[in-house]
Design a protein around this motif. Structure first.
Motif, PDB file in Angstrom:
ATOM      1  N   GLU A 198       2.095   1.844  -3.515  1.00 52.12           N
ATOM      2  CA  GLU A 198       1.004   2.326  -4.364  1.00 52.12           C
ATOM      3  C   GLU A 198       0.754   3.820  -4.136  1.00 52.12           C
ATOM      4  OE1 GLU A 198      -0.941   0.950  -6.708  1.00 52.12           O
ATOM      5  OE2 GLU A 198       0.202  -0.935  -6.665  1.00 52.12           O
ATOM      6  N   PHE A 199       0.848   4.218  -2.897  1.00 50.05           N
ATOM      7  CA  PHE A 199       0.641   5.618  -2.546  1.00 50.05           C
ATOM      8  C   PHE A 199       1.819   6.484  -2.988  1.00 50.05           C
ATOM      9  CE2 PHE A 199       1.263   8.720   1.117  1.00 50.05           C
ATOM     10  CZ  PHE A 199       0.473   9.693   0.546  1.00 50.05           C
ATOM     11  N   GLN A 220       4.691  12.536   0.846  1.00 51.02           N
ATOM     12  CA  GLN A 220       3.984  11.366   1.372  1.00 51.02           C
ATOM     13  C   GLN A 220       3.960  11.340   2.898  1.00 51.02           C
ATOM     14  OE1 GLN A 220       6.831  11.231  -0.320  1.00 51.02           O
ATOM     15  NE2 GLN A 220       8.310  10.240   1.053  1.00 51.02           N
ATOM     16  N   PRO A 227       0.809  -1.225   0.000  1.00 56.37           N
ATOM     17  CA  PRO A 227       0.000   0.000   0.000  1.00 56.37           C
ATOM     18  C   PRO A 227       0.840   1.271   0.000  1.00 56.37           C
ATOM     19  CG  PRO A 227      -0.899  -1.577   1.551  1.00 56.37           C
ATOM     20  CD  PRO A 227       0.402  -2.148   1.072  1.00 56.37           C
ATOM     21  N   GLN A 273       2.931   5.314  -7.144  1.00 66.19           N
ATOM     22  CA  GLN A 273       1.862   5.319  -8.140  1.00 66.19           C
ATOM     23  C   GLN A 273       0.857   6.455  -7.904  1.00 66.19           C
ATOM     24  OE1 GLN A 273       2.217   3.289 -10.710  1.00 66.19           O
ATOM     25  NE2 GLN A 273       4.047   2.460  -9.685  1.00 66.19           N
ATOM     26  N   LYS A 274       1.040   7.180  -6.821  1.00 70.80           N
ATOM     27  CA  LYS A 274       0.237   8.362  -6.506  1.00 70.80           C
ATOM     28  C   LYS A 274      -1.248   8.035  -6.313  1.00 70.80           C
ATOM     29  CE  LYS A 274       3.464  11.401  -8.918  1.00 70.80           C
ATOM     30  NZ  LYS A 274       3.636  12.490  -9.902  1.00 70.80           N
ATOM     31  N   HIS A 275      -1.504   6.865  -5.749  1.00 73.05           N
ATOM     32  CA  HIS A 275      -2.871   6.495  -5.412  1.00 73.05           C
ATOM     33  C   HIS A 275      -3.176   7.021  -4.009  1.00 73.05           C
ATOM     34  CE1 HIS A 275      -2.529   2.931  -8.454  1.00 73.05           C
ATOM     35  NE2 HIS A 275      -2.762   4.091  -9.043  1.00 73.05           N
ATOM     36  N   ILE A 276      -3.750   8.188  -3.943  1.00 69.95           N
ATOM     37  CA  ILE A 276      -3.907   8.919  -2.687  1.00 69.95           C
ATOM     38  C   ILE A 276      -4.753   8.144  -1.675  1.00 69.95           C
ATOM     39  CG2 ILE A 276      -4.714  11.061  -1.640  1.00 69.95           C
ATOM     40  CD1 ILE A 276      -2.225  11.359  -3.388  1.00 69.95           C
ATOM     41  N   ALA A 277      -5.695   7.350  -2.160  1.00 72.38           N
ATOM     42  CA  ALA A 277      -6.559   6.594  -1.239  1.00 72.38           C
ATOM     43  C   ALA A 277      -5.740   5.679  -0.333  1.00 72.38           C
ATOM     44  CB  ALA A 277      -7.577   5.779  -2.030  1.00 72.38           C
ATOM     45  N   TYR A 278      -4.612   5.173  -0.843  1.00 74.21           N
ATOM     46  CA  TYR A 278      -3.763   4.323  -0.022  1.00 74.21           C
ATOM     47  C   TYR A 278      -3.130   5.125   1.118  1.00 74.21           C
ATOM     48  CZ  TYR A 278      -4.075   0.414  -3.288  1.00 74.21           C
ATOM     49  OH  TYR A 278      -4.527  -0.639  -4.047  1.00 74.21           O
TER      50      TYR A 278
END
Length: 215
Positions: free
Chosen positions: A58-59, A108, A55, A62-67
């Motif tokens: 991914e955050f 982050q 996770p 991959q810049k998946h903010i939800a993670y």
């Protein structure tokens, strides 16, 4: 004895690394006993090789903010209650340089830190601690190179220096590997009048091989 993390690990009080059997009685790892870091203690949510590594990647990459939101929630559910009574004045994220912040689009450590629960007496701020631009990456560097490369990379914004005098400051980082970055930050903070520095770390890497070999 301090047990930390998503699972129970017996950790070094000062740097948060998993203790070897012969170190458990002292509650400090051998490297911290031999060469005491500038920071005073470290709290970690989990090991870097644990289930939160994916996770975080991914955050972070991959810049998946939800993670990032999920990681903050994991911290709040699993460790925040044992930290709520810590006597501290500030919680600061490990900063990115202006250039790296623009490239990534977010810090982050700050995205996680600003959502974690802490005592109301603790002021969160991404502005007090700053970082000069550094074009190379530390990943893959040995311990000595990490300490040299990070030297002088951080500074305290001048207008905040008076406010942090004789205070306890918490530094939040997503990953603690060798400890070189957090140690340099603690050195700078204490050089600017901070009394104590506590690390809050999402994931703690295994004991650096280089550090063990030098003791």
């Amino acid at each position: 004895m301090r047990y930390e993390g998503l699972f129970n690990y017996q950790c070094c009080y000062q740097c948060g690394v998993t203790l070897q059997p012969e170190e458990i009685a002292q509650q400090y790892c051998a490297p911290c006993q031999i060469s005491e870091p500038y920071f005073d203690e470290t709290y970690c949510l989990d090991r870097y090789t644990g289930i939160l590594q994916s996770p975080l990647h991914e955050f972070k990459y991959q810049k998946h903010i939800a993670y990032g939101h999920a990681l903050s929630s994991a911290w709040n559910m699993l460790i925040s209650s044992q930290l709520e009574h810590i006597d501290s004045s500030y919680l600061l994220p490990v900063p990115l340089s202006i250039q790296n912040l623009a490239q990534r689009g977010f810090n982050q450590s700050w995205e996680i830190a600003k959502r974690i629960k802490c005592g109301r007496h603790i002021q969160k701020s991404p502005y007090i601690l700053k970082r000069h631009h550094y074009s190379e990456h530390q990943a893959g560097s040995n311990l000595e190179d990490r300490h040299l490369s990070i030297k002088g990379m951080f500074y305290v914004e001048a207008k905040y220096i008076e406010q942090i005098q004789d205070k306890t400051v918490i530094i939040f980082d997503d990953v603690m590997t060798s400890g070189a970055t957090l140690n340099e930050i603690a050195r700078i903070l204490k050089d600017n009048g901070v009394y104590r520095v506590i690390n809050w770390v999402l994931l703690r890497a295994a004991r650096p091989i280089e550090r063990v070999q030098h003791v």
